[in-house]
Scaffold this active site. Structure first.
Site, PDB file in Angstrom:
ATOM      1  N   PRO A 108       0.787  -1.144   0.039  1.00 29.72           N
ATOM      2  CA  PRO A 108      -0.029  -0.020   0.121  1.00 29.72           C
ATOM      3  C   PRO A 108       0.766   1.254  -0.146  1.00 29.72           C
ATOM      4  O   PRO A 108       0.132   2.463  -0.338  1.00 29.72           O
ATOM      5  CB  PRO A 108      -0.820  -0.033   1.287  1.00 29.72           C
ATOM      6  CG  PRO A 108      -0.397  -1.217   2.166  1.00 29.72           C
ATOM      7  CD  PRO A 108       0.517  -2.053   1.233  1.00 29.72           C
ATOM      8  N   GLU A 133       2.903  -8.333   8.765  1.00 29.07           N
ATOM      9  CA  GLU A 133       2.964  -6.877   9.186  1.00 29.07           C
ATOM     10  C   GLU A 133       3.870  -6.313   8.045  1.00 29.07           C
ATOM     11  O   GLU A 133       3.963  -5.173   7.943  1.00 29.07           O
ATOM     12  CB  GLU A 133       3.598  -6.405  10.302  1.00 29.07           C
ATOM     13  CG  GLU A 133       2.362  -6.760  11.491  1.00 29.07           C
ATOM     14  CD  GLU A 133       0.974  -6.188  11.230  1.00 29.07           C
ATOM     15  OE1 GLU A 133       0.890  -4.922  10.977  1.00 29.07           O
ATOM     16  OE2 GLU A 133       0.115  -6.747  11.009  1.00 29.07           O
ATOM     17  N   ARG A 167      -3.664  -9.015 -20.440  1.00 31.71           N
ATOM     18  CA  ARG A 167      -4.814  -8.834 -21.624  1.00 31.71           C
ATOM     19  C   ARG A 167      -4.215  -7.777 -22.457  1.00 31.71           C
ATOM     20  O   ARG A 167      -4.928  -7.465 -23.567  1.00 31.71           O
ATOM     21  CB  ARG A 167      -6.049  -8.219 -20.854  1.00 31.71           C
ATOM     22  CG  ARG A 167      -5.942  -6.717 -20.326  1.00 31.71           C
ATOM     23  CD  ARG A 167      -7.608  -6.766 -19.384  1.00 31.71           C
ATOM     24  NE  ARG A 167      -8.538  -6.518 -20.536  1.00 31.71           N
ATOM     25  CZ  ARG A 167      -8.480  -5.300 -21.076  1.00 31.71           C
ATOM     26  NH1 ARG A 167      -7.682  -4.527 -21.105  1.00 31.71           N
ATOM     27  NH2 ARG A 167      -9.378  -5.112 -21.852  1.00 31.71           N
ATOM     28  N   ASP A 208     -10.847  -0.030 -25.090  1.00 25.27           N
ATOM     29  CA  ASP A 208     -11.236  -0.037 -23.557  1.00 25.27           C
ATOM     30  C   ASP A 208     -10.850   1.152 -22.912  1.00 25.27           C
ATOM     31  O   ASP A 208     -10.344   2.065 -22.957  1.00 25.27           O
ATOM     32  CB  ASP A 208     -10.631  -1.358 -22.775  1.00 25.27           C
ATOM     33  CG  ASP A 208     -10.930  -2.323 -23.519  1.00 25.27           C
ATOM     34  OD1 ASP A 208     -11.955  -2.654 -23.749  1.00 25.27           O
ATOM     35  OD2 ASP A 208     -10.061  -3.373 -23.408  1.00 25.27           O
TER      36      ASP A 208
HETATM   37  N1  ADE Z   1      -0.825  -5.147   0.195  1.00 28.47           N
HETATM   38  C1  ADE Z   1      -1.781  -4.886   1.165  1.00 28.47           C
HETATM   39  N2  ADE Z   1      -2.570  -4.033   0.682  1.00 28.47           N
HETATM   40  C2  ADE Z   1      -2.096  -3.686  -0.657  1.00 28.47           C
HETATM   41  C3  ADE Z   1      -2.520  -2.783  -1.557  1.00 28.47           C
HETATM   42  N3  ADE Z   1      -3.496  -2.034  -1.386  1.00 28.47           N
HETATM   43  N4  ADE Z   1      -1.785  -2.592  -2.650  1.00 28.47           N
HETATM   44  C4  ADE Z   1      -0.762  -3.618  -3.013  1.00 28.47           C
HETATM   45  N5  ADE Z   1      -0.308  -4.543  -2.140  1.00 28.47           N
HETATM   46  C5  ADE Z   1      -1.097  -4.384  -0.854  1.00 28.47           C
END
Ligand code: ADE
Length: 239
Positions: free
Chosen positions: A89, A116, A154, A169
């Site tokens: 994230p 974690e 794709r 697309d």
């Molecule tokens: N691992 C946990 N959440 C994630 C996300 N939003 N994007 C990529 N990898 C992740």
């Protein structure tokens, strides 16, 4: 294109991508998927891959050694070093442009974290790209890795069936897609827009372009603004 996924859950990746269009692409040899179990590289006899974090705090962290060894084993099997994408994230948000860029690679190593996260030192050593699929937190990197692999696959010629092209697309040209209709002509008192039945291809193309612009303006003003900067005459061209 060859995807090498470093994960603690290889069966999740294999099963998730083994069906439908991605599965067929693999059967046709257009893409290959190699899910590598990081646990196989644990150097201890209990095959332990995680431990507590220094400094305290809840949860376990994936240790550097098995991740490093798994990644190096893949790199050494390749003719030239591949990019290593860590799903997190904290990465930059994935989009169609990044997918197009990654689709040019021959091999791609994708690293999936769990618990974690992963010891920072191995990330510094091996990772070339960090990608997030959105501002929310999943339990692991496997679903994000599948999202990335599906999106890239794709774009590879031959993966979408007979003559279907990825480039009409949504997003491929920077706009959302126009609305589409199939039979019957009237359903629950709703008629298909008459222009689509006119047989006039130029008119249909213009209408679709107008609809794309309108939708993008209403639903994704950020994309619309970017597109209009690059194509100032777009509205005029489909009048
Ligand atoms: N691992 C946990 N959440 C994630 C996300 N939003 N994007 C990529 N990898 C992740």
């Amino acid at each position: 294109m060859n995807f090498h996924v470093l994960t603690l859950f290889p069966e999740m990746i294999e099963q998730g991508l083994g069906t439908s269009i991605t599965g067929r692409a693999m059967n046709k040899g257009l893409v290959s998927l190699h899910a590598v179990n990081i646990r196989d590289y644990a150097a201890n006899k209990h095959k332990k891959v995680d431990d507590y974090t220094y400094g305290g705090g809840a949860g376990m962290l994936m240790q550097a050694q098995p991740v490093y060894d798994a990644c190096m084993a893949v790199q050494e099997s390749l003719e030239k070093p591949a990019r290593v994408v860590y799903m997190t994230p904290q990465g930059s948000i994935f989009n169609q442009e990044k997918a197009k860029e990654l689709a040019l690679e021959e091999d791609l190593i994708i690293l999936c974290g769990h618990y974690e996260g992963i010891d920072e030192r191995v990330l510094e050593e091996v990772v070339t790209d960090e990608i997030s699929i959105g501002d929310y937190v999943l339990t692991g990197g496997e679903l994000p890795a599948m999202v990335v692999i599906d999106t890239i696959s794709r774009l590879i010629p031959g993966v979408l069936g007979n003559g279907v092209s990825a480039d009409t697309d949504s997003f491929m040209n920077g706009l959302l897609e126009y609305p589409q209709y199939s039979r019957p002509e009237i359903w629950r008192d709703k008629a298909v827009p008459p222009i689509l039945l006119s047989g006039d291809h130029a008119k249909v193309d213009r209408w679709r372009k107008q609809q794309s612009l309108l939708r993008t303006k209403q639903r994704r003003p950020d994309l619309y603004e970017k597109y209009m900067k690059e194509h100032p005459d777009a509205e005029k061209d489909c009048k």
